[in-house]
Structure formats: structure tokens, C-alpha cells
Write an enzyme that holds these catalytic residues in place. Sequence first.
Site, PDB file in Angstrom:
ATOM      1  CG  ASN A 115       3.622   0.388   3.040  1.00 54.96           C
ATOM      2  OD1 ASN A 115       3.400  -0.335   2.673  1.00 54.96           O
ATOM      3  ND2 ASN A 115       4.541   1.359   2.398  1.00 54.96           N
ATOM      4  N   GLY A 116       3.192  -2.287   5.373  1.00 59.59           N
ATOM      5  CA  GLY A 116       4.100  -3.064   5.740  1.00 59.59           C
ATOM      6  C   GLY A 116       3.618  -4.377   6.238  1.00 59.59           C
TER       7      GLY A 116
ATOM      8  N   GLY B 194      -1.163   0.468  -4.910  1.00 60.41           N
ATOM      9  CA  GLY B 194      -2.211  -0.394  -4.636  1.00 60.41           C
ATOM     10  C   GLY B 194      -3.462   0.274  -5.071  1.00 60.41           C
TER      11      GLY B 194
ATOM     12  CE1 TYR C 181       7.226  -3.993 -11.408  1.00 59.40           C
ATOM     13  CE2 TYR C 181       6.454  -4.687  -9.101  1.00 59.40           C
ATOM     14  CZ  TYR C 181       6.255  -4.760 -10.435  1.00 59.40           C
ATOM     15  OH  TYR C 181       5.119  -4.975 -11.105  1.00 59.40           O
TER      16      TYR C 181
ATOM     17  CB  CYS D 265      -1.029   0.055   1.026  1.00 56.18           C
ATOM     18  SG  CYS D 265       0.121   0.110   2.696  1.00 56.18           S
TER      19      CYS D 265
END
Length: 470
Positions: free
Chosen positions: A112-113, A38, A252, A12
Site C-alpha cells: 500500500n503506497g 479499493g 476521509y 489499496c
Amino acid sequence: MPGEIKGLNEECGIFGVFGHPDSAQLTYYGLHALQHRGQEGAGIVTSDGDHMKVSKGHGLISEVFPQDRLDSLEGHSSVGHVRYATSGDRSYENIQPLMFRSQTGGLAVAHNGNLVNAHALKGQLEAQGSILQTTSDTEVVAHLIKRAGHLPMDEAISQGLSMIKGAYAFLMMTENKMYVANDPRGLRPISIGYLGDAWCVSSETCAFDVIGATYERDVMPGELLIIDENGIESKRFSAPIQRTLCSMEYVYFSRPDSDLDGKNVHAARKRMGKSLHAESPAEADVVTGVPDSSISAAIGYAEASGIPYELGLIKNRYVGRTFIQPSQELREQGVKMKLSAVRGIVEGKRVVMVDDSIVRGTTSRRIVKLLKEAGATEVHVRIASPPIKNPCYYGIDTSTSGELIAANNTLEEMREQIGADTISFLSVEGLNDAIYQGQESLNHGGCTACFTGNYPTEIYPNTVLPYEKA
Ligand code: SF4
């Protein structure tokens, strides 16, 4: 970038604004710039100082928030979230920010994570009487904070964070304060900036540019920032440890116009392409990159080799999100719709095809086939990162080890399966040099665990991978 054509997805992106009358609108624009992180759910929580309002739903930020819905979100502060949902994890309850209300006030939490000890903590909380409403790690943290509710909020948050392990960037908000935290190793990116007198928080710096904000700095590993009407205060909830920012952010995930840890992503990718050429030159007529995330590395490879860079592959931007297609067959059809080889460029040519990474290998096989069908006489596959052989426990869906082509095949077997004339990957040393340019020994060095298996944190026996959550 995520949501393209790989089986590789970020969990996210988070964005927040404190102290601006148009905070919800700005958060919408910020989340729009982070949409690549996301695409399956989005949410915004606003506060006017007394009341907090939550609005969220499934889909892209533009689908979830038509203008009238956005206009109903009033307040000087907002936190927002866009998320990638794994199978079995698509419920409305899991869409963030999560909102918790109690007699002492509200708490919005965006994360996030992935936590490696969430499973154990959930068991402990349930044994002590907590009832968890979601399958998300984020709720575990909210419960831990609430259990320290007798303390001032910043101390309660520090106490809660000290119990969790893994990768996390948190953005939290009460009626009149905002809190930002990064895990002790800084695995996931999170930065702060400002717009006039307002503070902004973002997973990536590209979102600051979109709203005209100025980047201030990254949130340090183990740091808790408290933002309120008096300004910004920095505290520590953990002693500093060497930062191990996710290397795949450079390879990426992040947008090329973002800076991570002060280093521009496009420039780092170009250096990866240059290192790749130094390690694995090829005799060819043109270099092409797989759009969009591999183009920077392909330009770097072309510059270093002297072979012209050409647009040998074109992406159709109007095809929907292929990675949500459930079956392999449909995924492959999606790739076909999304990418085309340019016959006029590759026909009769020896082509170097630069890609940023290989996960399952099905996409690479399809692209090599496209190039050969368009008349390429040779296709030399060059991958601007090392082979992915291990799962990620820190919030990236890299597929299971059984699906990872590099975990189960030799280089020659991969070449054969993909149908390339030659194939090479960038070495771990080459990747680190390209990102850190020899500076990694000072205070940084990225996480490379999906390549090396050397995880920077403890991995607990019951650690649940992002795509295994139900
Ligand atoms: S294991 Fe790989 S994808 Fe996961 S945080 Fe480390 S470098 Fe990033």
C-alpha cells in the site's frame, strides 16, 4: 470514504493472517472490511508451509472469491490485497499480491503506497538485465530483494527496503514466514493484532474487529516484523524518523470505527467539526453532513454550535461505484443517483453543509444545487480539512493540480462556482489540533503535503503520480 463520490482515492488495503487453519476465509473477511480502500481488484495468496497458491481477479472481494474458490485456498497463512486501479493501470498482472517463484522458494508481496524513486530504480534494474512484468512499484521491491538473495530473507528485505523512498506498508509471505514493514516515516497505516495463537496484519483496525481479533499495536516507522511459528520478532531497517502519517486517513479514507496511531477516526473527525465551528461559525437552522465520511465532522460541528444535526442528505446505498465512470458528465449523473436531499428537513431552512474535503468541486456544486432545489434558503459550506492544492506522491489519487479547484481559485471564486452562500475550510493548525490534540510535537505530526506543499520526503524529478502510471 473512498469509492463514494469524490475524485479522491486510496491505492489499496492489505490484510494477512499467520497460523490459523481458516486463514483464507479470515483474510476474505478482513479484506471485506477494507473494501472501501479499493474496489477494482482483489487477491489472496495462501501457504500450507510447503506450497503457495495465488488467486486474484478484477472486482469486489465478494465477486472475485465465491465460496468454492475460497475453499480451494488451503493453508495456515494468507496475505490479501484490495486495490484501487488508476486509468491505464487496470491489467490483471498489477492485481496484488504479486507472486514471485524461484528455485529457493516463493515470495508473495502486497503493498500500500507509492514509491517516489521507483522510476529511477526501474531504469537501474532494466539496465542491469531485469525484465519487469508489471507497471507496479511492488515488483521493483521484489527484484531488489531477490538481488540480495544470498542473504537471509529478513536481511535481503531490509536491504531492498533501504533502497526505496516514499510511502509504503508492505506485507510479504514466503512458504513459512510473514514479513511486515512500514516506511521510515510511517505515511501509510498498518497494524498487527492476534486471534488466539494466530497473528493478523491489517491496513486498518476495523478489520480486526470484524474477525474477532484483538489489536496489538501499529507497525512502527522503519520497522520490519518477522512472523513465524516461533512468534514475532521486531527489527529495524531504518533509523526512526518522526512519524508523518497521512492526515487524509483521518479526514476521509479510513473507516470511522478504525483507530490510527491509537486515535479513533470518528472521534478525530468530530473534533475537526468542532474546530471548524470555532474557526467558521454560521447562522443556520440545521447542520447536515455529506454521507458517509462527513457525518462525524457534521455531528461535531452541530454539537459545538448548538444547531441541530439533521439527515438533510441521504445516500442510496445500492448505486454502483461512481468514480469509475469515465467522464465528468457521467460522474455528475452518478452523484445525482447516489445522493438525495430530504425536502422535509431542509425546505425553508438555512443549512450548514459539512463536507470532509473538496477535490474538483463538481460534487460540492451538485450537492448545494440539490439542497437548494429541495427548498434550502441558504447553504453554508463548511469543509472539515484545509484546501487541497497539491498532488499526493504517496499513493493517493488526488487528481492533477489543474483539476484541483483550490489550486486554481480564490475562496470567493470557489464559493461562486459551488453556488454556496458562504464557504470556509478548516485551517492546517485546526486539523492538526483535532487529530493530535496538542501532542504532535512529542513524536508525531501528520503529513499535510496536499494542503501545504511541504512534502515529508524528497520528491524526485521523475516521480510518477499514481494516476500517471501506464
Ligand atoms: S499528501 Fe495528502 S493525501 Fe498524500 S500522504 Fe500526505 S496528507 Fe495524505
